[in-house]
Design a protein around this motif. Structure first.
Motif, short mmCIF file in Angstrom:
data_model
loop_
_atom_site.label_atom_id
_atom_site.label_comp_id
_atom_site.label_asym_id
_atom_site.label_seq_id
_atom_site.Cartn_x
_atom_site.Cartn_y
_atom_site.Cartn_z
N ARG A 110 -53.49 -37.00 88.24
CA ARG A 110 -53.62 -35.73 88.96
C ARG A 110 -54.42 -35.91 90.36
O ARG A 110 -54.14 -35.15 91.37
N GLU A 111 -55.48 -36.55 90.30
CA GLU A 111 -56.63 -36.50 91.48
C GLU A 111 -56.46 -37.70 92.52
O GLU A 111 -56.70 -37.50 93.54
N PHE A 113 -53.08 -39.84 92.68
CA PHE A 113 -51.92 -40.23 92.90
C PHE A 113 -51.06 -38.91 93.06
O PHE A 113 -49.88 -39.15 93.46
N GLY A 114 -51.49 -37.94 92.80
CA GLY A 114 -50.78 -36.55 92.73
C GLY A 114 -49.51 -36.46 92.25
O GLY A 114 -48.58 -35.71 92.35
N PRO A 116 -47.43 -35.03 88.90
CA PRO A 116 -47.34 -33.73 88.30
C PRO A 116 -47.94 -33.78 87.01
O PRO A 116 -47.97 -34.61 86.25
N ASP A 117 -48.80 -32.64 86.69
CA ASP A 117 -49.25 -32.55 85.52
C ASP A 117 -48.74 -33.01 84.09
O ASP A 117 -49.16 -33.88 83.46
N GLU A 311 -45.30 -44.38 91.85
CA GLU A 311 -46.58 -43.74 91.55
C GLU A 311 -46.89 -44.00 90.03
O GLU A 311 -47.90 -44.32 89.59
#
Length: 336
Positions: A110-111, A113-114, A116-117, A311
């Protein structure tokens, strides 16, 4: 399973058996390599060179059942007194690193590599507990999309293949004691099959400790699946968001074969099994593992792994590297 299901599975089971016998013969008479790793290699070759035939698909899919049955029989060879002497310490390591892995992967996804949750949660559950089984277990509660499940599964399978090849090599380069290698691989590798294969590729004792350690992670699959379902239900305000997890939900996710393993280990440690029966169980789980690992190899499709996004790979790679180093140091400190 119905009689029709059994009949449909027999050709594929026969194929696994042929692969297991071939791996045994090649390993012991020609190549001189570990037969379990060779069994995985034969499965990979079959899946990627010609593909699993349609007539064998149902039987090949039984691979997890043979692994679970083999683990149950392996209980007869576990040194229960040694395990009990270190049990609380081992449990603390397992729970501590499981919790760390789960939170660490979530934060990375989440913080950093961005991602999706929902995909991040699939990766967190898959890496911290038991690979593809955990991804499947949490996917409905997470309400993940089909492509997110596919990405997570492909990522986990890639690292299963990688760690299965690399861990025994690292262990021998570092001359790790059997118990240290078993605990380390059981804590930091991903799925049950590769953990067992890598452990027994290293030594019999390492295989037993790797399996026991990995089972300690697996038993939390139901708890984590329910927690994720409650979290996403509350966050999305969909369905039952009371947060009350009933026992039926937990039991549905629980790896019940662990109970069989514990029962056999208890009976054997009480001296209720004759040496002949223990020897029979030992030969039994060794052959069952061969069948299971041929099947494991067929699940590694190189083309699918190539399509995995970068990712998810970076998330799991970072987590694997961090947990591997920390758990190795902890294993050496406690068991070395």
């Amino acid at each position: 399973m119905t009689r029709r299901d059994v009949t449909r599975s027999l050709p594929g089971i026969a194929l696994l058996a042929v692969g297991g016998v071939l791996a045994h013969l090649l390993a012991t008479t020609v190549l001189g390599v570990n037969r379990l790793l060779l069994a995985v290699g034969l499965g990979v070759l079959l899946a990627n060179a010609v593909g699993v035939p349609d007539w064998a698909a149902a039987g090949v899919e039984t691979r997890d059942r043979w692994l679970e049955l083999g683990i149950v029989l392996m209980g007869a060879r576990v040194a229960v007194d040694q395990l009990l002497a270190t049990g609380p310490t081992l449990l603390l390591l397992v729970v501590g690193f499981l919790a760390f892995s789960l939170v660490f992967v979530e934060l990375l996804a989440r913080e950093v590599f961005g991602i999706p949750d929902r995909l991040g949660s699939l990766l967190a559950a898959g890496y911290s507990i038991c690979g593809v089984s955990a991804i499947v277990a949490v996917s409905s509660g997470v309400r993940a999309k089909g492509e997110q499940i596919a990405y997570a599964v492909a990522t986990i399978l890639l690292f299963d293949a990688m760690t299965l090849a690399i861990y025994p090599v690292i262990g021998r380069l570092l001359a790790l004691p059997d118990v240290v290698f078993g605990v380390w691989s059981g804590i930091s590798m991903v799925s049950t099959g590769p953990v067992v294969a890598a452990g027994f590729a290293y030594s019999e004792q390492a295989g037993q400790w790797a399996t026991i350690t990995k089972l300690g992670r697996n038993v939390f699959i139901g708890v984590v699946a329910v927690l994720y379902a409650v979290y996403y239900a509350r966050r999305d305000s969909v369905g039952d968001a009371t947060g009350v997890a009933d026992w039926r939900s937990l039991w549905a996710q629980f790896p019940t074969f662990v109970l069989g393993f514990v029962a056999v280990a208890a009976v054997a440690s009480a001296g209720l099994l004759s040496p002949g029966v223990v020897s029979l169980f030992e030969r039994g789980y060794q052959w069952l593992f061969l069948l299971a690992f041929v099947g494991l190899g067929t699940s590694i499709e190189i083309e699918n792994l190539r399509n995995t996004g970068i990712e998810p790979l970076l998330v799991v790679l970072t987590a694997l590297g961090t947990v591997s180093v920390l758990s190795l140091l902890a294993s050496i400190l406690v068991f070395g």
